[in-house]
Scaffold this motif. Structure first.
Motif, PDB file in Angstrom:
ATOM      1  N   ASN A 289       0.816  -1.218   0.000  1.00  0.00           N
ATOM      2  CA  ASN A 289       0.000   0.000   0.000  1.00  0.00           C
ATOM      3  C   ASN A 289       0.847   1.265   0.000  1.00  0.00           C
ATOM      4  O   ASN A 289       0.340   2.358  -0.233  1.00  0.00           O
ATOM      5  CB  ASN A 289      -0.937   0.010   1.212  1.00  0.00           C
ATOM      6  N   LEU A 290       2.153   1.137   0.251  1.00  0.00           N
ATOM      7  CA  LEU A 290       3.050   2.289   0.154  1.00  0.00           C
ATOM      8  C   LEU A 290       3.251   2.739  -1.287  1.00  0.00           C
ATOM      9  O   LEU A 290       3.559   3.905  -1.544  1.00  0.00           O
ATOM     10  CB  LEU A 290       4.416   1.955   0.771  1.00  0.00           C
ATOM     11  N   ASP A 291       3.078   1.801  -2.227  1.00  0.00           N
ATOM     12  CA  ASP A 291       3.320   2.122  -3.645  1.00  0.00           C
ATOM     13  C   ASP A 291       2.626   1.069  -4.505  1.00  0.00           C
ATOM     14  O   ASP A 291       3.269   0.192  -5.073  1.00  0.00           O
ATOM     15  CB  ASP A 291       4.825   2.147  -3.926  1.00  0.00           C
ATOM     16  N   PHE A 292       1.294   1.165  -4.588  1.00  0.00           N
ATOM     17  CA  PHE A 292       0.521   0.157  -5.321  1.00  0.00           C
ATOM     18  C   PHE A 292       1.003   0.002  -6.765  1.00  0.00           C
ATOM     19  O   PHE A 292       1.106  -1.117  -7.274  1.00  0.00           O
ATOM     20  CB  PHE A 292      -0.966   0.526  -5.335  1.00  0.00           C
ATOM     21  N   LYS A 293       1.305   1.106  -7.426  1.00  0.00           N
ATOM     22  CA  LYS A 293       1.669   1.052  -8.848  1.00  0.00           C
ATOM     23  C   LYS A 293       2.935   0.229  -9.070  1.00  0.00           C
ATOM     24  O   LYS A 293       2.980  -0.644  -9.944  1.00  0.00           O
ATOM     25  CB  LYS A 293       1.850   2.469  -9.393  1.00  0.00           C
ATOM     26  N   THR A 294       3.954   0.498  -8.259  1.00  0.00           N
ATOM     27  CA  THR A 294       5.213  -0.239  -8.412  1.00  0.00           C
ATOM     28  C   THR A 294       5.043  -1.712  -8.050  1.00  0.00           C
ATOM     29  O   THR A 294       5.664  -2.587  -8.669  1.00  0.00           O
ATOM     30  CB  THR A 294       6.306   0.387  -7.529  1.00  0.00           C
ATOM     31  N   GLU A 295       4.194  -1.994  -7.065  1.00  0.00           N
ATOM     32  CA  GLU A 295       4.028  -3.368  -6.595  1.00  0.00           C
ATOM     33  C   GLU A 295       3.110  -4.202  -7.480  1.00  0.00           C
ATOM     34  O   GLU A 295       3.015  -5.411  -7.292  1.00  0.00           O
ATOM     35  CB  GLU A 295       3.537  -3.380  -5.148  1.00  0.00           C
ATOM     36  N   ASN A 296       2.432  -3.604  -8.432  1.00  0.00           N
ATOM     37  CA  ASN A 296       1.674  -4.371  -9.433  1.00  0.00           C
ATOM     38  C   ASN A 296       2.639  -4.811 -10.530  1.00  0.00           C
ATOM     39  O   ASN A 296       2.696  -4.243 -11.620  1.00  0.00           O
ATOM     40  CB  ASN A 296       0.546  -3.527 -10.028  1.00  0.00           C
TER      41      ASN A 296
END
Length: 380
Positions: A289-296
């Motif tokens: 949740n700190l960086d949803f875009k990068t973690e997808n």
């Protein structure tokens, strides 16, 4: 690279010809699907293809939580999704856990019925969560028959040595398993039931015709009467139209900590962080949740942003004043979407898919696999 055309007569006939059911993915869903197909079709030839030397998704890279829903996560789900869908998914998770524990002895999985704590940091949050506890308990009771599944406890510092948590909502029905022992138990079960598992074979594309399915792999073609796709977080690679996205889950494990107080399973921040003890170590994961875009992403590396946050929470809140180092780090790939309900559906007459487990693969995977097996067994 040796191609299938270079295999011997014995290898082709035994492993790759006249396949009744071909399963892509050897994780929890794929294995459960294969075992249920064997129960329904005692004489069928069932083959599992796994692109890595071990299951590559989250089945052997998860945190080993036997959970189905914390207070804060469920209330967040109810805020963003319709009530019927949320509770149907919780029911599927709970029943899936029961199926897993029916298939294997608790000792086989090192299952710990320790319950779990959903930790609360801000005192003001309690005014929101407390009034909804009766409602959640009534809903869980309708699913599992147990009264007062959730209760609130204080004194997290004296009990576990934590700092900065107001208290925690205890779930009596959750616990933990040893993911490595689950892998070993599953491999034994597949072999005992005559199910062929081939590692290092990646399915690139597939197509159906009137006779069945042709899967194109990194070694050549494999033909089968029916095909089941169970690759969850990697489903988008084979089926781009599906509403399922990869979600990286980063995990670490500390060195052994003498006199560790923090023993049990714990969630915080709506389930985005989770930790538990493994012996005298702490396993800690989450933070996407700190960086949803990068973690997808399909990438299995770690990021400084999340790893630093996990270590900060360990030092300041979970293990304050304790000395430790980080002995293990890894990432797994979950399958998520706007909806948390899994996708279990036919693609065409010969192919079906069971994916989008929403980070609850340990709980939901067995039942998804069994439902997928029943679906693909239907002729129409």
């Amino acid at each position: 690279m040796i191609q299938f055309k270079q295999l011997s007569f014995w290898e082709k006939v035994t492993l790759l010809e006249n396949i009744d059911f071909l399963i892509v993915g050897s994780g929890i869903v794929g294995s459960a699907c294969a075992l249920e197909l064997r129960r329904q079709h005692p004489d069928a030839k069932i083959v599992i293809l796994e692109r890595s030397y071990l299951p590559l998704g989250a089945s052997t890279k998860n945190a080993g939580f036997a959970c189905f829903g914390s207070v804060t996560e469920l209330l967040d789900d109810l805020k963003n999704s319709d009530e019927t869908s949320v509770w149907n998914t919780v029911k599927l998770r709970y029943e899936g856990l029961q199926r897993l524990l029916q298939r294997y002895n608790a000792s086989d999985l090192d299952y710990q019925n320790c319950g779990s704590y959903d930790l609360i940091t801000a005192k003001s949050d309690l005014d929101f969560y407390h009034p909804k506890l009766d409602y959640l308990n009534q809903k869980i009771e309708s699913i599992c028959g147990l009264k007062n599944c959730y209760s609130y406890e204080e004194n997290m510092h004296s009990k576990f040595g934590f700092k900065g948590f107001q208290g925690g909502y205890f779930n009596r029905l959750e616990g933990a398993i040893d993911t490595g022992k689950l892998l070993l138990s599953t491999q034994k079960d597949l072999a005992k039931n005559g199910i062929i598992t081939l590692f290092g074979i990646e399915v690139k594309t597939f197509q159906s015709d009137e006779n069945g399915v042709i899967a194109e792999t990194n070694y050549g073609e494999v033909k089968a009467r029916k095909l089941c796709i169970t690759v969850n977080g990697f489903a988008k690679k084979l089926l781009p139209h599906l509403e399922v996205e990869p979600a990286r889950a980063q995990v670490l494990v500390t060195s052994e900590i003498p006199d560790l107080q923090a023993k049990g399973t714990f969630h915080l921040d709506k389930g985005y962080y989770y930790f538990r003890n493994v012996g005298n170590r702490i396993l800690f994961g989450g933070g996407r949740n700190l960086d949803f875009k990068t973690e997808n992403t399909f990438d299995l590396n770690q990021t400084e942003l999340i790893q630093n946050k996990l270590e900060e929470l360990l030092s300041e809140n979970i293990l304050p004043g304790k000395k430790f180092s980080i002995d293990y780090r890894w990432s797994g790939t979950m399958g998520v979407g706007e909806k948390k309900a899994p996708i279990i559906e036919k693609i065409d007459q010969h192919c079906a898919v069971g994916v989008r487990l929403g980070g609850m693969g340990v709980a939901i995977g067995s039942l998804v696999g069994e439902q997928l097996a029943s679906l693909i067994s239907k002729d129409k």
